[in-house]
Scaffold this motif. Sequence first.
Motif, mmCIF file in Angstrom:
data_model
loop_
_atom_site.group_PDB
_atom_site.id
_atom_site.type_symbol
_atom_site.label_atom_id
_atom_site.label_comp_id
_atom_site.label_asym_id
_atom_site.label_seq_id
_atom_site.Cartn_x
_atom_site.Cartn_y
_atom_site.Cartn_z
ATOM 1 N N VAL A 65 -10.030 -6.642 9.275
ATOM 2 C CA VAL A 65 -10.221 -5.210 9.508
ATOM 3 C C VAL A 65 -9.968 -4.454 8.203
ATOM 4 O O VAL A 65 -8.900 -4.602 7.597
ATOM 5 N N PRO A 66 -10.941 -3.649 7.758
ATOM 6 C CA PRO A 66 -10.719 -2.848 6.546
ATOM 7 C C PRO A 66 -9.612 -1.801 6.777
ATOM 8 O O PRO A 66 -9.511 -1.242 7.867
ATOM 9 N N ILE A 67 -8.808 -1.572 5.749
ATOM 10 C CA ILE A 67 -7.739 -0.575 5.827
ATOM 11 C C ILE A 67 -8.323 0.790 5.499
ATOM 12 O O ILE A 67 -9.020 0.957 4.500
ATOM 13 N N SER A 68 -8.027 1.765 6.346
ATOM 14 C CA SER A 68 -8.454 3.137 6.086
ATOM 15 C C SER A 68 -7.253 3.975 5.656
ATOM 16 O O SER A 68 -6.101 3.567 5.837
ATOM 17 N N LYS A 69 -7.516 5.135 5.109
ATOM 18 C CA LYS A 69 -6.449 6.026 4.631
ATOM 19 C C LYS A 69 -5.559 6.531 5.762
ATOM 20 O O LYS A 69 -4.452 6.986 5.523
ATOM 21 N N LYS A 70 -6.034 6.429 6.990
ATOM 22 C CA LYS A 70 -5.278 6.953 8.132
ATOM 23 C C LYS A 70 -4.420 5.887 8.817
ATOM 24 O O LYS A 70 -3.795 6.149 9.834
ATOM 25 N N MET A 71 -4.393 4.661 8.260
ATOM 26 C CA MET A 71 -3.643 3.578 8.899
ATOM 27 C C MET A 71 -2.206 3.510 8.395
ATOM 28 O O MET A 71 -1.955 3.591 7.197
ATOM 29 N N GLY A 72 -1.292 3.348 9.350
ATOM 30 C CA GLY A 72 0.115 3.185 9.025
ATOM 31 C C GLY A 72 0.739 2.177 9.966
ATOM 32 O O GLY A 72 0.119 1.756 10.945
ATOM 33 N N TRP A 73 1.966 1.762 9.650
ATOM 34 C CA TRP A 73 2.709 0.840 10.514
ATOM 35 C C TRP A 73 4.015 1.534 10.857
ATOM 36 O O TRP A 73 4.806 1.840 9.969
ATOM 37 N N CYS A 74 4.229 1.806 12.123
ATOM 38 C CA CYS A 74 5.373 2.595 12.563
ATOM 39 C C CYS A 74 6.701 1.857 12.332
ATOM 40 O O CYS A 74 6.876 0.735 12.789
ATOM 41 N N ASN A 75 7.616 2.540 11.622
ATOM 42 C CA ASN A 75 8.975 2.011 11.438
ATOM 43 C C ASN A 75 9.996 3.069 11.882
ATOM 44 O O ASN A 75 11.130 3.096 11.425
ATOM 45 N N ASP A 76 9.554 3.936 12.795
ATOM 46 C CA ASP A 76 10.355 5.061 13.275
ATOM 47 C C ASP A 76 11.302 4.622 14.391
ATOM 48 O O ASP A 76 10.871 4.277 15.489
ATOM 49 N N LEU A 77 12.596 4.636 14.089
ATOM 50 C CA LEU A 77 13.608 4.191 15.056
ATOM 51 C C LEU A 77 13.702 5.079 16.288
ATOM 52 O O LEU A 77 14.332 4.714 17.266
ATOM 53 N N LYS A 78 13.070 6.251 16.238
ATOM 54 C CA LYS A 78 13.103 7.161 17.385
ATOM 55 C C LYS A 78 11.835 7.060 18.240
ATOM 56 O O LYS A 78 11.677 7.794 19.191
ATOM 57 N N ASN A 79 10.934 6.146 17.862
ATOM 58 C CA ASN A 79 9.650 6.077 18.560
ATOM 59 C C ASN A 79 9.448 4.728 19.254
ATOM 60 O O ASN A 79 8.850 3.814 18.696
ATOM 61 N N LYS A 80 9.956 4.621 20.466
ATOM 62 C CA LYS A 80 9.875 3.378 21.246
ATOM 63 C C LYS A 80 8.415 2.960 21.495
ATOM 64 O O LYS A 80 8.073 1.780 21.437
ATOM 65 N N LYS A 81 7.541 3.930 21.728
ATOM 66 C CA LYS A 81 6.143 3.646 22.069
ATOM 67 C C LYS A 81 5.385 2.947 20.928
ATOM 68 O O LYS A 81 4.611 2.023 21.172
ATOM 69 N N PHE A 82 5.603 3.389 19.692
ATOM 70 C CA PHE A 82 4.804 2.876 18.574
ATOM 71 C C PHE A 82 5.569 2.002 17.576
ATOM 72 O O PHE A 82 4.970 1.458 16.658
ATOM 73 N N TYR A 83 6.903 1.855 17.742
ATOM 74 C CA TYR A 83 7.704 1.100 16.784
ATOM 75 C C TYR A 83 7.124 -0.297 16.546
ATOM 76 O O TYR A 83 6.813 -1.015 17.477
ATOM 77 N N ASN A 84 6.966 -0.632 15.262
ATOM 78 C CA ASN A 84 6.442 -1.922 14.809
ATOM 79 C C ASN A 84 5.012 -2.184 15.268
ATOM 80 O O ASN A 84 4.641 -3.312 15.581
ATOM 81 N N LYS A 85 4.206 -1.125 15.279
ATOM 82 C CA LYS A 85 2.794 -1.247 15.650
ATOM 83 C C LYS A 85 1.922 -0.496 14.636
ATOM 84 O O LYS A 85 2.384 0.437 13.990
ATOM 85 N N LEU A 86 0.673 -0.907 14.564
ATOM 86 C CA LEU A 86 -0.317 -0.196 13.766
ATOM 87 C C LEU A 86 -0.544 1.164 14.403
ATOM 88 O O LEU A 86 -0.695 1.256 15.627
ATOM 89 N N ILE A 87 -0.538 2.214 13.594
ATOM 90 C CA ILE A 87 -0.765 3.565 14.118
ATOM 91 C C ILE A 87 -1.747 4.323 13.236
ATOM 92 O O ILE A 87 -1.973 3.956 12.089
ATOM 93 N N LYS A 88 -2.294 5.385 13.813
ATOM 94 C CA LYS A 88 -3.021 6.369 13.025
ATOM 95 C C LYS A 88 -1.937 7.288 12.468
ATOM 96 O O LYS A 88 -1.084 7.768 13.226
ATOM 97 N N ILE A 89 -1.925 7.488 11.154
ATOM 98 C CA ILE A 89 -0.850 8.255 10.519
ATOM 99 C C ILE A 89 -0.689 9.629 11.158
ATOM 100 O O ILE A 89 -1.648 10.362 11.370
ATOM 101 N N ASP A 90 0.574 9.919 11.483
ATOM 102 C CA ASP A 90 0.977 11.184 12.091
ATOM 103 C C ASP A 90 2.244 11.615 11.355
ATOM 104 O O ASP A 90 3.205 10.848 11.261
ATOM 105 N N LYS A 91 2.242 12.830 10.823
ATOM 106 C CA LYS A 91 3.393 13.312 10.039
ATOM 107 C C LYS A 91 4.698 13.302 10.830
ATOM 108 O O LYS A 91 5.776 13.256 10.265
ATOM 109 N N LYS A 92 4.615 13.309 12.156
ATOM 110 C CA LYS A 92 5.813 13.349 12.992
ATOM 111 C C LYS A 92 6.429 11.963 13.201
ATOM 112 O O LYS A 92 7.540 11.850 13.687
ATOM 113 N N ILE A 93 5.674 10.908 12.840
ATOM 114 C CA ILE A 93 6.145 9.533 13.063
ATOM 115 C C ILE A 93 6.387 8.860 11.705
ATOM 116 O O ILE A 93 5.491 8.807 10.869
ATOM 117 N N LYS A 94 7.607 8.331 11.500
ATOM 118 C CA LYS A 94 7.908 7.600 10.270
ATOM 119 C C LYS A 94 7.071 6.327 10.246
ATOM 120 O O LYS A 94 6.936 5.655 11.266
#
Length: 164
Positions: A65-94
């Motif tokens: 899968v090609p990497i896009s500028k909007k791809m991130g990997w969640c390392n946000d300890l406050k985000n149970k839903k997305f923690y340690n998953k591929l995400i679309k970058i959101d300023k509210k999520i570490k």
Amino acid sequence: MTIILKNKETLQIKEFKFKCCIGKNGLTKNKIEGDKKTPKGVFSLGILYYRKNRNIKPITKIKCVPISKKMGWCNDLKNKKFYNKLIKIDKKIKHEKLYRNDYKYDYLLPVNYNTKKTILGKGSAIFIHLSKNYKPTAGCIAIQKKDFLILLKLINKKTKLKIA
């Protein structure tokens, strides 16, 4: 087929041995987010992410899968839903940015550590990625690009990674 971390600086698959580097603080059975340690265990691997603007699609049996500028990997300890998953970058999520200015994530294989029944704080974004100088990582395993391309030719979706 299994990729084996033989020691802190050797990754082996079949008869191929690759120089590598691991987390700055060594190996652990009790990984904690931010401890700069590489988790011990036997893990499956995720799909390959790569920078299409810098590299051609490699020869491999695994999904790419090609990497896009909007791809991130969640390392946000406050985000149970997305923690340690591929995400679309959101300023509210570490997160860890996958589209980096340096070369380290030009090729990136997620290690399926803490991915099923994810536990917050047990570590995230553990990858096999690129290194030029073998400086210790934040917990990933890193190898040179030429070795990564050989590794990709050898593995398939059933390949395991053993870190002992």
